[in-house]
Design an enzyme around this catalytic site. Structure first.
Site, short mmCIF file in Angstrom:
data_model
loop_
_atom_site.label_atom_id
_atom_site.label_comp_id
_atom_site.label_asym_id
_atom_site.label_seq_id
_atom_site.Cartn_x
_atom_site.Cartn_y
_atom_site.Cartn_z
N GLU A 9 -10.24 18.28 55.25
CA GLU A 9 -10.37 18.23 53.82
C GLU A 9 -9.86 16.58 52.51
O GLU A 9 -10.70 16.84 52.25
CB GLU A 9 -9.49 19.32 52.88
CG GLU A 9 -10.41 21.01 53.83
CD GLU A 9 -9.59 21.84 54.38
OE1 GLU A 9 -8.51 21.96 53.89
OE2 GLU A 9 -9.92 22.99 55.30
N GLU A 34 -6.09 18.72 64.52
CA GLU A 34 -7.48 20.04 63.98
C GLU A 34 -8.79 19.13 64.29
O GLU A 34 -9.38 18.40 63.51
CB GLU A 34 -6.75 20.19 62.30
CG GLU A 34 -5.18 20.50 62.42
CD GLU A 34 -5.55 21.18 61.52
OE1 GLU A 34 -4.93 22.14 61.50
OE2 GLU A 34 -5.75 20.48 59.24
N HIS A 56 -4.75 15.47 56.23
CA HIS A 56 -5.59 16.52 56.18
C HIS A 56 -7.26 15.90 56.49
O HIS A 56 -7.63 15.46 55.58
CB HIS A 56 -5.80 17.30 55.40
CG HIS A 56 -5.78 19.13 55.81
ND1 HIS A 56 -7.08 19.51 55.74
CD2 HIS A 56 -5.68 20.21 56.65
CE1 HIS A 56 -7.49 20.31 56.42
NE2 HIS A 56 -6.25 21.27 56.87
N SER A 70 -9.04 27.91 63.29
CA SER A 70 -8.94 29.21 63.39
C SER A 70 -8.17 29.61 64.58
O SER A 70 -8.31 30.15 65.16
CB SER A 70 -10.59 29.52 63.79
OG SER A 70 -11.08 29.30 62.58
N GLY A 77 -4.21 27.76 58.54
CA GLY A 77 -4.81 28.32 57.09
C GLY A 77 -4.99 29.16 56.34
O GLY A 77 -4.08 30.47 56.62
N GLY A 78 -6.54 30.01 56.97
CA GLY A 78 -6.66 31.25 56.76
C GLY A 78 -5.75 32.55 57.03
O GLY A 78 -5.21 33.66 56.20
N ASN A 83 -0.74 25.85 56.19
CA ASN A 83 -0.75 25.24 55.00
C ASN A 83 -2.24 26.66 54.08
O ASN A 83 -3.30 26.87 54.92
CB ASN A 83 -2.04 24.27 55.61
CG ASN A 83 -2.72 23.43 54.60
OD1 ASN A 83 -2.48 23.49 53.76
ND2 ASN A 83 -3.64 23.07 54.86
N TRP A 84 -1.13 26.20 52.71
CA TRP A 84 -2.43 27.80 51.95
C TRP A 84 -3.30 26.66 51.35
O TRP A 84 -4.22 27.28 50.50
CB TRP A 84 -1.54 27.83 50.91
CG TRP A 84 -0.12 28.91 51.99
CD1 TRP A 84 -0.27 29.81 52.94
CD2 TRP A 84 0.78 29.96 51.25
NE1 TRP A 84 0.78 30.89 53.31
CE2 TRP A 84 1.01 30.31 51.82
CE3 TRP A 84 1.62 29.65 49.90
CZ2 TRP A 84 2.53 31.56 51.62
CZ3 TRP A 84 2.81 30.40 49.61
CH2 TRP A 84 3.45 31.49 50.58
N LYS A 85 -3.51 25.40 51.53
CA LYS A 85 -4.52 24.69 50.80
C LYS A 85 -4.24 25.24 48.89
O LYS A 85 -3.42 25.13 48.76
CB LYS A 85 -6.13 25.71 51.39
CG LYS A 85 -5.62 25.32 52.66
CD LYS A 85 -7.45 25.34 53.70
CE LYS A 85 -6.87 24.77 54.86
NZ LYS A 85 -8.19 24.51 55.38
N GLY A 108 -11.85 26.31 59.49
CA GLY A 108 -12.66 27.53 58.57
C GLY A 108 -13.35 28.22 58.68
O GLY A 108 -14.08 29.13 58.32
O1 LIG Z 1 -7.00 23.02 58.32
C1 LIG Z 1 -6.20 24.45 58.89
C2 LIG Z 1 -5.17 23.85 58.67
O2 LIG Z 1 -4.52 23.43 58.13
C3 LIG Z 1 -7.08 25.86 59.39
O3 LIG Z 1 -7.20 26.73 58.78
P1 LIG Z 1 -8.03 27.73 59.05
O4 LIG Z 1 -6.80 28.31 60.31
O5 LIG Z 1 -8.69 28.51 58.07
O6 LIG Z 1 -9.04 27.42 60.33
#
Ligand SMILES: O=C(CO)COP(=O)(O)O
Length: 256
Positions: free
Chosen positions: A99, A169, A97, A215, A236-237, A11-13, A175
């Site tokens: 967010e 999640e 998600h 993470s 994510g990251g 998930n590149w956001k 993050g």
């Molecule tokens: O929100 C995420 C994937 O959708 C997780 O993000 P991180 O891997 O950056 O913690």
């Protein structure tokens, strides 16, 4: 138990331009090659979906959007519909998600409509659930996730429910560098499967793929993926660099 093919999802956001997306996908495919025993999914921003589709040439790679609107079309300024995502060649869509829930006010009711719309328009939904830190500390994790699940799957058929991908999640792990331990993640994944078994039946629950997100890094991927109810990851990251995402895709396989 049914064999569930694992899904490693990025998930590149709000990251990466078209050029960066194409270069990432080309390099990843060159270094990893086609995938037959696992699926790799990438969710770039809307603006790079078309280029990403064209760059995905190998077996086992899937394209996802990070969100969509449940209506087919209409006066919804700034929104993107399911048929528009299909038009771009999307296979899947991420829904609910944290967010979206916490920064943009998405409610369980909106997520339920999106889930139904994903099936209507032929997109595989990846439904995100997760508790915030205060809820975990108050011992309410399973209750919170149970409620999110029940509300989201309302109205779905048994067959549709077996096809959903659920991503657990924990909000406190997104993050932050704080990962749920493999044991903590496994406990919730098992509870999700049992909850779905109670809502539908055991066969549906056994078919369900449940991803962990929060993470995920190259150094914790193998321990997470060794858990019996963890069928994949939503990253994510660490999905933004080919080197780290490649290592996650190439997690050490253990027979479960
Ligand atoms: O929100 C995420 C994937 O959708 C997780 O993000 P991180 O891997 O950056 O913690």
């Amino acid at each position: 138990m049914d064999k569930r093919i694992s899904l490693i999802a990025a998930n590149w956001k709000m990251h990466k331009t078209i050029g960066e997306t194409v270069s990432f996908i080309e390099t990843l495919q060159k270094e990893v090659g086609p995938c037959t025993d696992r699926e790799v999914m990438i969710a770039p921003p809307y603006t790079a979906l078309d280029a990403a589709r064209k760059a995905m040439t190998m077996e086992g790679y899937k394209l996802a959007a990070q969100n969509f609107h449940w209506e087919e079309k209409g006066a919804y300024t700034g929104e993107i519909s399911g048929p528009m995502l299909k038009d771009l060649g999307c296979d899947c869509v991420i829904l609910g998600h944290s967010e979206r829930r916490h920064l943009f006010g998405e409610t369980d009711e909106m997520i339920q409509k999106k889930l139904a719309a994903a099936f209507k328009f032929g997109l595989l939904p990846i439904l995100c659930v997760g508790e915030v830190l205060e809820e975990r500390e108050a011992g309410r994790t399973l209750e919170v996730i149970g409620t999110q699940l029940e509300r989201a799957v309302q109205g779905l058929s048994r067959e549709e429910s077996g096809k959903i991908v659920i991503a657990y999640e924990p909000v406190w792990a997104i993050g932050t560098g704080k990962t749920a331990t493999p044991g903590q993640a496994q406990e919730v994944h098992l509870a999700i499967r049992q909850h779905i078994a109670a809502l539908f039946d055991k066969e549906v629950a056994n078919r369900l793929r449940i991803l962990y997100g929060g993470s995920v890094k190259p150094d914790n991927v193998d321990a997470l993926m060794a858990q019996p109810d963890i069928d994949g990851l939503l990253v994510g990251g660490a999905s933004l660099e080919v080197s780290s995402f490649k290592r996650i895709v190439q997690y050490q396989f253990v027979e479960k």
